[in-house]
Design a protein around this motif. Sequence first.
Motif, PDB file in Angstrom:
ATOM      1  N   ASN A  43       0.809  -1.357  -0.097  1.00 20.21           N
ATOM      2  CA  ASN A  43      -0.103  -0.170  -0.082  1.00 20.21           C
ATOM      3  C   ASN A  43       1.101   1.265   0.064  1.00 20.21           C
ATOM      4  OD1 ASN A  43      -2.837  -0.863   0.193  1.00 20.21           O
ATOM      5  ND2 ASN A  43      -2.127  -1.984   1.995  1.00 20.21           N
ATOM      6  N   THR A  89      -3.507   2.227  -9.932  1.00 15.89           N
ATOM      7  CA  THR A  89      -4.231   0.863 -10.347  1.00 15.89           C
ATOM      8  C   THR A  89      -3.866  -0.117  -9.719  1.00 15.89           C
ATOM      9  OG1 THR A  89      -2.433   0.702 -12.054  1.00 15.89           O
ATOM     10  CG2 THR A  89      -4.612   2.158 -12.534  1.00 15.89           C
ATOM     11  N   TYR A  90      -2.469  -0.365  -9.163  1.00 14.41           N
ATOM     12  CA  TYR A  90      -2.059  -1.162  -8.399  1.00 14.41           C
ATOM     13  C   TYR A  90      -2.388  -1.016  -6.875  1.00 14.41           C
ATOM     14  CZ  TYR A  90       1.236  -4.311  -6.049  1.00 14.41           C
ATOM     15  OH  TYR A  90       1.684  -5.415  -5.231  1.00 14.41           O
ATOM     16  N   ASP A  92      -4.915   0.843  -5.187  1.00 15.08           N
ATOM     17  CA  ASP A  92      -6.251   0.773  -4.719  1.00 15.08           C
ATOM     18  C   ASP A  92      -6.803  -0.466  -4.496  1.00 15.08           C
ATOM     19  OD1 ASP A  92      -5.739   3.647  -4.794  1.00 15.08           O
ATOM     20  OD2 ASP A  92      -7.280   4.101  -6.532  1.00 15.08           O
ATOM     21  N   PRO A  93      -6.923  -1.180  -5.474  1.00 13.09           N
ATOM     22  CA  PRO A  93      -7.641  -2.763  -4.920  1.00 13.09           C
ATOM     23  C   PRO A  93      -6.724  -3.565  -3.823  1.00 13.09           C
ATOM     24  CG  PRO A  93      -6.803  -2.481  -7.445  1.00 13.09           C
ATOM     25  CD  PRO A  93      -5.945  -1.283  -6.452  1.00 13.09           C
ATOM     26  N   SER A  95      -6.308  -3.370  -0.640  1.00 17.19           N
ATOM     27  CA  SER A  95      -7.150  -3.853   0.640  1.00 17.19           C
ATOM     28  C   SER A  95      -8.416  -4.710   0.420  1.00 17.19           C
ATOM     29  CB  SER A  95      -7.282  -2.511   1.393  1.00 17.19           C
ATOM     30  OG  SER A  95      -7.677  -2.669   2.746  1.00 17.19           O
ATOM     31  N   LYS A  96      -8.881  -4.124  -0.609  1.00 24.66           N
ATOM     32  CA  LYS A  96     -10.217  -5.113  -0.868  1.00 24.66           C
ATOM     33  C   LYS A  96      -9.770  -6.302  -1.408  1.00 24.66           C
ATOM     34  CE  LYS A  96     -11.996  -0.922  -3.073  1.00 24.66           C
ATOM     35  NZ  LYS A  96     -11.666  -0.408  -4.298  1.00 24.66           N
ATOM     36  N   GLU A  97      -8.938  -6.493  -2.131  1.00 27.52           N
ATOM     37  CA  GLU A  97      -8.507  -7.846  -2.633  1.00 27.52           C
ATOM     38  C   GLU A  97      -8.024  -8.691  -1.521  1.00 27.52           C
ATOM     39  OE1 GLU A  97      -5.778  -7.350  -5.685  1.00 27.52           O
ATOM     40  OE2 GLU A  97      -7.292  -6.459  -7.302  1.00 27.52           O
TER      41      GLU A  97
END
Length: 462
Positions: A43, A89-90, A92-93, A95-97
């Motif tokens: 992150n 684009t790397y 941002d996803p 934590s959700k992933e």
Amino acid sequence: MEHFDVAIIGAGPACLSLAYDLKAAGKTVAVVEENLFGGTCPNAGCDPKKILFAAEQARSQVAQLIGKGFAKNSLPSVIWSDLMAYKKTYTDPVSKEQIAGFDASGIKHFHGHGQLISANEVAVTVQQENVLDNDTQSMVEKKQCFTAEQIVLATGQRARLLDIPGKEHFLTSTDFLALEKLPAKMIFLGAGYISFELAAIANACGAEVTILHHNDTPLRGFDQDLAQHLVKELEKSGITFVFNENIQSVKKDDGKLFVTTDKKSYQTNSVVCATGRIANVENLGLEDLGIEASGRGITVDDHLQTSQKNIYAMGDCVAKNQPKMTPVASFEGRYLKQLLLGETTEKINYPEVPTSVFTLPTLAQVGVSSSTAEKDPANYKVQWFDMSKWYNYFRTNDPVAFAKIIYNKDSGEIVGAATLNQKADEWINLMTLIINLGIKKEQLQNIIMAYPSVGSDLQYYY
Ligand SMILES: Cc1cc2nc3c(=O)[nH]c(=O)nc-3n(C[C@H](O)[C@H](O)[C@H](O)COP(=O)(O)OP(=O)(O)OC[C@H]3O[C@@H](n4cnc5c(N)ncnc54)[C@H](O)[C@@H]3O)c2cc1C
């Protein structure tokens, strides 16, 4: 109250390697994270940093080949906003992933601050918005508690900010990696690896950059001959270094920042404080359980066990001599998996760990250092290599390529290596294999590597 076999506080790389393995082995697992799942590395650390570094690398490759295939005016400029959009684009996803991964595996996750209530109980404090009758909002704290047989602390570190007047103007490395606009002038405080790396990115992307350090030793812990060569190369690329000055204050005036040291005042647009990192050990409930901790981290024994026998710690939050880096955190996670599943009772046994400064050129080292070797000439031999004219560095017109190899005097085996070269990240990994596996000259000569490559050069160091 819900009960788990293992609870892990902090969902960074240390946690990830442990949580999935324990779950796969049939354990019930809870993970608590107060910020972004995935932790610092993906992150706000290694991964986003190296995406930005890719732009620095590409630009520098072109710069070196101007007049050797590229036209004089072909040096590309980096568009910061586009680069950051790509980075996002790397990041941002991530934590959700991570949360989706936990859900898919049946790992229970809690989002909030984790704290030990007793040796077997964890409280998670969640800040929630509370909408009142008159439509105003306030934040309320909600606590969720659960129990666990074993608890693993993996809370990582954060930037250690200097306590000086004007510290509210400091940016951290996390802020830098999320900057929407690159400031025209930047001062980086501290000459550690994070400062070097971020300053070199900012410089390549068009900022006017100064690194300010309180003494004359940059990159403490790294080979000092090579570190001094790196400073010279970064100076040539446009970075200004100021050594032996102590920052005293930061003031904001008319939208500009003024950094005052014990010798001078500097005007800038932003100040990144990268003067070290401190372990996240506060408000964890450690004191009440008699678990020792300081800014260096939580005290553990050589089984990563704290003074409470069912509570362990791993990763950057541990007080240790090994480098605080992602692969070390993951290694500790893998070790704890074996320990908690009863697959081992052995002490943790770290291999030689490589460390790098991802600038151009890149500085990297592993194993016995040249300073240790030089103090012990009866046991070690140090050899200096200038590879600048070697084919692999010639073809990309690299400005410098140096290495120091440390040999065991009796066996002749390579036991340490340090380098300053643009291909150092893979160079050092190959040396790490040679050193950790004890690969001897005869064995290396029996391996055929792809040519021409960093690997095919290895034979020349033996
Ligand atoms: C700018 C930068 C660049 C870096 N570059 C590299 C690199 O190139 N290579 C490399 O190997 N390493 C690099 N690192 C270091 C690497 O990021 C760390 O070593 C790694 O992330 C450590 O993993 P960890 O799981 O121990 O801790 P972290 O990844 O820090 O995760 C700890 C997590 O615990 C959470 N937490 C803390 N306290 C609590 C609490 N009480 N309750 C709930 N959650 C809590 C935090 O929010 C965090 O998400 C870099 C670090 C930085 C800052």
